[in-house]
Design a protein around this motif. Structure first.
Motif, PDB file in Angstrom:
ATOM      1  N   LYS A  60     -20.826   2.745   0.989  1.00  0.00           N
ATOM      2  CA  LYS A  60     -19.451   3.100   1.333  1.00  0.00           C
ATOM      3  C   LYS A  60     -18.920   4.004   0.226  1.00  0.00           C
ATOM      4  N   HIS A  61     -18.277   5.094   0.606  1.00  0.00           N
ATOM      5  CA  HIS A  61     -17.713   6.040  -0.357  1.00  0.00           C
ATOM      6  C   HIS A  61     -16.192   5.971  -0.259  1.00  0.00           C
ATOM      7  N   VAL A  62     -15.583   5.316  -1.239  1.00  0.00           N
ATOM      8  CA  VAL A  62     -14.125   5.149  -1.273  1.00  0.00           C
ATOM      9  C   VAL A  62     -13.563   6.183  -2.242  1.00  0.00           C
ATOM     10  N   TRP A  63     -12.792   7.140  -1.726  1.00  0.00           N
ATOM     11  CA  TRP A  63     -12.347   8.286  -2.519  1.00  0.00           C
ATOM     12  C   TRP A  63     -10.829   8.353  -2.572  1.00  0.00           C
ATOM     13  N   GLN A  64     -10.299   8.832  -3.702  1.00  0.00           N
ATOM     14  CA  GLN A  64      -8.870   9.143  -3.791  1.00  0.00           C
ATOM     15  C   GLN A  64      -8.715  10.487  -4.496  1.00  0.00           C
ATOM     16  N   GLU A  65      -7.587  11.127  -4.286  1.00  0.00           N
ATOM     17  CA  GLU A  65      -7.343  12.439  -4.886  1.00  0.00           C
ATOM     18  C   GLU A  65      -7.318  12.343  -6.404  1.00  0.00           C
ATOM     19  N   ASP A  66      -7.740  13.426  -7.047  1.00  0.00           N
ATOM     20  CA  ASP A  66      -7.781  13.497  -8.503  1.00  0.00           C
ATOM     21  C   ASP A  66      -6.358  13.558  -9.055  1.00  0.00           C
ATOM     22  N   ASP A  67      -5.978  12.516  -9.798  1.00  0.00           N
ATOM     23  CA  ASP A  67      -4.657  12.461 -10.414  1.00  0.00           C
ATOM     24  C   ASP A  67      -4.793  11.912 -11.828  1.00  0.00           C
ATOM     25  N   GLY A  68      -5.807  12.444 -12.550  1.00  0.00           N
ATOM     26  CA  GLY A  68      -6.086  11.916 -13.873  1.00  0.00           C
ATOM     27  C   GLY A  68      -6.868  10.617 -13.760  1.00  0.00           C
ATOM     28  N   PHE A  69      -6.999   9.909 -14.861  1.00  0.00           N
ATOM     29  CA  PHE A  69      -7.788   8.671 -14.900  1.00  0.00           C
ATOM     30  C   PHE A  69      -7.044   7.563 -14.169  1.00  0.00           C
ATOM     31  N   GLN A  70      -7.511   7.233 -12.962  1.00  0.00           N
ATOM     32  CA  GLN A  70      -6.901   6.194 -12.129  1.00  0.00           C
ATOM     33  C   GLN A  70      -7.976   5.206 -11.658  1.00  0.00           C
ATOM     34  N   LYS A  71      -8.827   4.820 -12.592  1.00  0.00           N
ATOM     35  CA  LYS A  71      -9.966   3.966 -12.247  1.00  0.00           C
ATOM     36  C   LYS A  71      -9.541   2.623 -11.679  1.00  0.00           C
ATOM     37  N   THR A  72      -8.492   2.027 -12.238  1.00  0.00           N
ATOM     38  CA  THR A  72      -8.072   0.714 -11.750  1.00  0.00           C
ATOM     39  C   THR A  72      -7.660   0.774 -10.284  1.00  0.00           C
ATOM     40  N   LYS A  73      -6.971   1.833  -9.893  1.00  0.00           N
ATOM     41  CA  LYS A  73      -6.535   1.952  -8.499  1.00  0.00           C
ATOM     42  C   LYS A  73      -7.722   2.098  -7.553  1.00  0.00           C
ATOM     43  N   ILE A  74      -8.685   2.939  -7.923  1.00  0.00           N
ATOM     44  CA  ILE A  74      -9.810   3.153  -7.013  1.00  0.00           C
ATOM     45  C   ILE A  74     -10.701   1.917  -6.968  1.00  0.00           C
ATOM     46  N   LEU A  75     -10.791   1.162  -8.047  1.00  0.00           N
ATOM     47  CA  LEU A  75     -11.546  -0.087  -8.009  1.00  0.00           C
ATOM     48  C   LEU A  75     -10.873  -1.106  -7.090  1.00  0.00           C
ATOM     49  N   ASN A  76      -9.557  -1.153  -7.130  1.00  0.00           N
ATOM     50  CA  ASN A  76      -8.827  -2.051  -6.226  1.00  0.00           C
ATOM     51  C   ASN A  76      -9.051  -1.658  -4.768  1.00  0.00           C
ATOM     52  N   LYS A  77      -9.095  -0.360  -4.491  1.00  0.00           N
ATOM     53  CA  LYS A  77      -9.373   0.099  -3.136  1.00  0.00           C
ATOM     54  C   LYS A  77     -10.798  -0.271  -2.720  1.00  0.00           C
ATOM     55  N   ALA A  78     -11.719  -0.184  -3.676  1.00  0.00           N
ATOM     56  CA  ALA A  78     -13.106  -0.545  -3.388  1.00  0.00           C
ATOM     57  C   ALA A  78     -13.228  -2.038  -3.090  1.00  0.00           C
ATOM     58  N   ILE A  79     -12.450  -2.853  -3.784  1.00  0.00           N
ATOM     59  CA  ILE A  79     -12.444  -4.296  -3.500  1.00  0.00           C
ATOM     60  C   ILE A  79     -11.999  -4.535  -2.062  1.00  0.00           C
ATOM     61  N   GLY A 266      -1.164  -4.280  -8.542  1.00  0.00           N
ATOM     62  CA  GLY A 266      -2.606  -4.424  -8.399  1.00  0.00           C
ATOM     63  C   GLY A 266      -3.089  -4.123  -6.994  1.00  0.00           C
ATOM     64  N   ILE A 267      -3.965  -4.979  -6.462  1.00  0.00           N
ATOM     65  CA  ILE A 267      -4.527  -4.763  -5.132  1.00  0.00           C
ATOM     66  C   ILE A 267      -3.442  -4.647  -4.067  1.00  0.00           C
ATOM     67  N   SER A 268      -2.399  -5.454  -4.204  1.00  0.00           N
ATOM     68  CA  SER A 268      -1.348  -5.458  -3.179  1.00  0.00           C
ATOM     69  C   SER A 268      -0.558  -4.150  -3.131  1.00  0.00           C
ATOM     70  N   ASN A 269      -0.776  -3.274  -4.122  1.00  0.00           N
ATOM     71  CA  ASN A 269      -0.057  -2.002  -4.184  1.00  0.00           C
ATOM     72  C   ASN A 269      -0.903  -0.814  -3.765  1.00  0.00           C
ATOM     73  N   VAL A 270      -2.118  -1.065  -3.291  1.00  0.00           N
ATOM     74  CA  VAL A 270      -2.984   0.011  -2.812  1.00  0.00           C
ATOM     75  C   VAL A 270      -3.404  -0.295  -1.375  1.00  0.00           C
ATOM     76  N   SER A 271      -3.952   0.703  -0.712  1.00  0.00           N
ATOM     77  CA  SER A 271      -4.422   0.498   0.649  1.00  0.00           C
ATOM     78  C   SER A 271      -5.718   1.248   0.839  1.00  0.00           C
ATOM     79  N   TYR A 272      -6.500   0.799   1.816  1.00  0.00           N
ATOM     80  CA  TYR A 272      -7.758   1.465   2.138  1.00  0.00           C
ATOM     81  C   TYR A 272      -8.001   1.368   3.629  1.00  0.00           C
ATOM     82  N   SER A 273      -8.449   2.483   4.209  1.00  0.00           N
ATOM     83  CA  SER A 273      -8.868   2.478   5.609  1.00  0.00           C
ATOM     84  C   SER A 273     -10.031   3.439   5.743  1.00  0.00           C
ATOM     85  N   GLU A 274     -11.030   3.076   6.543  1.00  0.00           N
ATOM     86  CA  GLU A 274     -12.213   3.910   6.700  1.00  0.00           C
ATOM     87  C   GLU A 274     -11.884   5.144   7.544  1.00  0.00           C
TER      88      GLU A 274
END
Length: 274
Positions: A60-79, A266-274
């Protein structure tokens, strides 16, 4: 499936390919790969699409737009994107030994997270590793590493495979079993309970802060530093900032002092959809 393996990446196609080959070489096959992509360009997507046709592990490739170092957000989306109830975390610059996934699954335990380490490679050695070296496990061989630009040091002990010796080393190591982003695992429900990674944190201790909240919430940490082995490919760190480190340290101090278990952002502040 038994596990979801989550790791982050950012415009590091050469390293990413080596890591994915490492996971395609695992003795345990019942898992998925979830790539947390913090804004890489099209070259990364093209490489992942190509590798999907070459390996037998779902990606699975979970991607977000480049907005500087936002590793925590993309990891939460991956979760959120992960399908398994047990999650193994590493980094897109860490090649796993063939028993990496099996080891995490073997030592998983309710109300506990696992803490592993890595063996750091030089840039010359990192570049020397080929797909065949990964498939043959050469890059975990002390003799091969010494022939390919590494100088001997005591940290080579991390690569020993003797069960007796590694068991003793895990018991006697003075290293605290903390949450290490390059090598850690936990049940998904425990991570969701503390609201995952703190989105207010950038590079510097953001992984450790998650582990501190897990411990505050009642989890134990178990040392598998000498059981679950990965080698760390060298790279530059242009995202290091003294100001960010200071802010992150303040957040960690608050987490430790006030026994914080839940991050509001944290997780509750991000969203993910395929």
């Amino acid at each position: 499936m038994k596990a979801s393996v989550i790791f982050s990446t950012y415009n590091a196609v050469e390293w990413l390919e080596k890591v994915i080959i490492g996971f395609d070489n695992q003795t345990e096959r019942d898992f998925e790969i979830v790539i947390a992509d913090d804004g890489s360009d099209e070259k990364t997507k093209a490489k992942i699409d190509s590798l999907r046709t070459q390996i037998n592990i779902p990606i699975k490739h979970v991607w977000q737009e480049d907005d500087g170092f936002q590793k925590t957000k993309i990891l939460n989306k991956a979760i959120l994107a992960s399908a398994a109830d047990y999650l193994i975390f590493t980094d897109g610059d860490c090649i796993p030994r063939k028993d990496f996934v099996a080891t995490h699954l073997k030592y998983r335990e309710a109300n506990c997270f696992l803490s592993g380490g890595y063996f750091k490679l030089s840039m010359a050695t990192s570049k020397a590793i080929t797909p065949e070296n990964i498939k043959n496990q050469d890059c975990f061989s002390i003799s091969w590493l010494l022939k390919n630009h590494m100088k001997f040091n005591l940290k080579f002990i991390k690569l020993l495979s003797s069960k007796l010796i590694t068991s003793i080393l895990n018991m006697v190591t003075p290293t605290t079993p903390s949450w290490n982003g390059h090598n850690a695992s936990a049940y998904k429900s425990d991570l969701v309970k503390v609201n995952g990674f703190n989105n207010d944190m950038k590079y510097g201790g953001e992984d450790r802060e998650l582990g501190e909240r897990l411990i505050n919430s009642g989890l134990k940490s178990k040392q598998i530093r000498y059981f679950a082995i990965c080698v760390h490919l060298d790279h530059a760190r242009g995202y290091v900032s003294e100001e960010v480190w200071k802010k992150n340290n303040e957040i960690r101090e608050n987490t430790q002092k006030n026994k914080v278990t839940f991050t509001p952002n944290g997780i509750s502040n991000v969203s993910y959809s395929e």
